[in-house]
Motif scaffolding. Structure first.
Motif, PDB file in Angstrom:
ATOM      1  N   PRO A  93       0.822  -1.237  -0.076  1.00  0.00           N
ATOM      2  CA  PRO A  93      -0.010   0.081   0.158  1.00  0.00           C
ATOM      3  C   PRO A  93       0.737   1.228  -0.116  1.00  0.00           C
ATOM      4  O   PRO A  93       0.461   2.323  -0.731  1.00  0.00           O
ATOM      5  N   ALA A  94       1.955   1.319   0.666  1.00  0.00           N
ATOM      6  CA  ALA A  94       2.809   2.456   0.607  1.00  0.00           C
ATOM      7  C   ALA A  94       3.430   2.745  -0.559  1.00  0.00           C
ATOM      8  O   ALA A  94       3.520   3.757  -1.257  1.00  0.00           O
ATOM      9  N   ARG A 110       0.900   4.176  -2.710  1.00  0.00           N
ATOM     10  CA  ARG A 110       0.862   5.687  -2.627  1.00  0.00           C
ATOM     11  C   ARG A 110       1.740   6.383  -3.252  1.00  0.00           C
ATOM     12  O   ARG A 110       1.892   7.427  -3.748  1.00  0.00           O
ATOM     13  N   ALA A 140       0.720  12.664   0.928  1.00  0.00           N
ATOM     14  CA  ALA A 140       1.019  11.224   1.410  1.00  0.00           C
ATOM     15  C   ALA A 140       1.319  11.009   2.658  1.00  0.00           C
ATOM     16  O   ALA A 140       0.947  10.150   3.421  1.00  0.00           O
ATOM     17  N   PHE A 141       2.336  11.745   3.270  1.00  0.00           N
ATOM     18  CA  PHE A 141       3.152  11.805   4.336  1.00  0.00           C
ATOM     19  C   PHE A 141       1.957  12.430   5.422  1.00  0.00           C
ATOM     20  O   PHE A 141       1.882  11.541   6.681  1.00  0.00           O
ATOM     21  N   GLU A 142       1.126  13.217   5.219  1.00  0.00           N
ATOM     22  CA  GLU A 142       0.072  13.719   6.213  1.00  0.00           C
ATOM     23  C   GLU A 142      -0.942  12.679   6.328  1.00  0.00           C
ATOM     24  O   GLU A 142      -1.262  12.406   7.411  1.00  0.00           O
ATOM     25  N   ALA A 143      -1.256  11.929   5.362  1.00  0.00           N
ATOM     26  CA  ALA A 143      -2.142  10.959   5.400  1.00  0.00           C
ATOM     27  C   ALA A 143      -1.613   9.648   6.000  1.00  0.00           C
ATOM     28  O   ALA A 143      -2.441   8.822   6.711  1.00  0.00           O
ATOM     29  N   ASP A 144      -0.406   9.393   5.761  1.00  0.00           N
ATOM     30  CA  ASP A 144       0.176   8.017   6.243  1.00  0.00           C
ATOM     31  C   ASP A 144       1.448   8.477   7.104  1.00  0.00           C
ATOM     32  O   ASP A 144       2.651   8.470   6.364  1.00  0.00           O
ATOM     33  N   PRO A 145       1.471   9.008   8.243  1.00  0.00           N
ATOM     34  CA  PRO A 145       2.559   9.379   9.046  1.00  0.00           C
ATOM     35  C   PRO A 145       3.790   8.147   9.043  1.00  0.00           C
ATOM     36  O   PRO A 145       5.061   8.602   8.988  1.00  0.00           O
ATOM     37  N   LEU A 146       3.440   7.277   9.210  1.00  0.00           N
ATOM     38  CA  LEU A 146       4.423   6.264   9.076  1.00  0.00           C
ATOM     39  C   LEU A 146       5.264   6.086   7.974  1.00  0.00           C
ATOM     40  O   LEU A 146       6.490   6.005   8.033  1.00  0.00           O
ATOM     41  N   LEU A 147       4.748   6.245   6.780  1.00  0.00           N
ATOM     42  CA  LEU A 147       5.199   6.248   5.549  1.00  0.00           C
ATOM     43  C   LEU A 147       6.286   7.468   5.654  1.00  0.00           C
ATOM     44  O   LEU A 147       7.227   7.417   5.207  1.00  0.00           O
TER      45      LEU A 147
END
Length: 166
Positions: free
Chosen positions: A33-34, A37, A129-136
Motif C-alpha cells: 500500500p505504501a 501511494r 501522502a506523508f500527512e495521510a500516512d505518518p508512518l510512511l
C-alpha cells in the motif's frame, strides 16, 4: 517537476512504477500500500545529455530515482569558468532532497551527463501522502536524512579538494 524533461508517449502505469520502486533498495521493505501511494506521485522522465535537471535556488518540487544514466550535482563557483562537480550519481541512486524542507528550494544544480532515465516523484503529492500516512513519512524522511548527510559530506569533501587546488 522540471520543464526541461521529456516523457515517453506511453507512460507506465502506477502498478508498473510501484513494482519498479519495490525493487529499489531505498524502498525495498515498504509494504505494497505504501508503494502504491508513492507510485501515485510518480512518473517516468527522460533527460538528454547536458540537460539541466534543476538549478540551485529554483523550486524543489520532488526527487528522482535514477534508473539509467549519470547525473552531476554541481555548484557555481564565483570567478570560475564552470561549475564545481560536487558528486556524480549513477543508476540506482536518489537525486534531490530539498523538496522535504521549506522553503522547498534546490540546494545545488543537477545536470544529466548523458541520456538519463528517472522515476520522478512529486514533492507536493509526497508531502500530502506523508500527512495521510505518518508512518510512511517517517520511514522515508529517515532514509532521506541519510541521503542528505551523504550529499553534504561529499560536497564538503569536494570543496576542501577545490580549496587545495584539486
Amino acid at each position: 517537476m522540471s520543464t526541461s524533461d521529456t516523457t515517453s508517449s506511453a507512460a507506465p502505469s502506477a502498478a508498473v512504477l510501484a513494482e519498479a520502486l519495490a525493487h529499489h533498495p531505498f524502498f525495498h521493505d515498504l509494504p505494497a500500500p505504501a508503494l502504491e501511494r508513492l507510485a501515485a506521485c510518480a512518473r517516468e522522465a527522460r533527460f538528454d545529455a547536458g540537460t539541466q535537471i534543476f538549478h540551485a535556488g529554483g523550486d524543489a518540487d520532488g526527487f528522482f530515482v535514477i534508473r539509467q544514466g549519470t547525473v552531476r550535482v554541481e555548484s557555481k563557483r564565483p570567478g570560475s569558468a564552470g561549475p564545481a562537480v560536487l558528486q556524480t550519481l549513477h543508476e540506482g541512486e536518489i537525486l534531490g532532497w530539498s523538496w522535504l524542507t521549506p522553503p522547498y528550494r534546490w540546494a545545488f544544480d543537477a545536470r544529466a551527463v548523458g541520456p538519463t532515465r528517472v522515476i520522478a516523484l512529486g514533492g507536493a503529492c509526497l508531502r500530502a501522502a506523508f500527512e495521510a500516512d505518518p508512518l510512511l513519512g517517517y520511514r522515508l524522511v529517515t532514509r532521506f536524512a541519510g541521503v542528505m548527510g551523504e550529499r553534504l559530506r561529499a560536497a564538503h569533501m569536494r570543496m576542501l579538494e577545490l580549496d587545495d587546488g584539486g
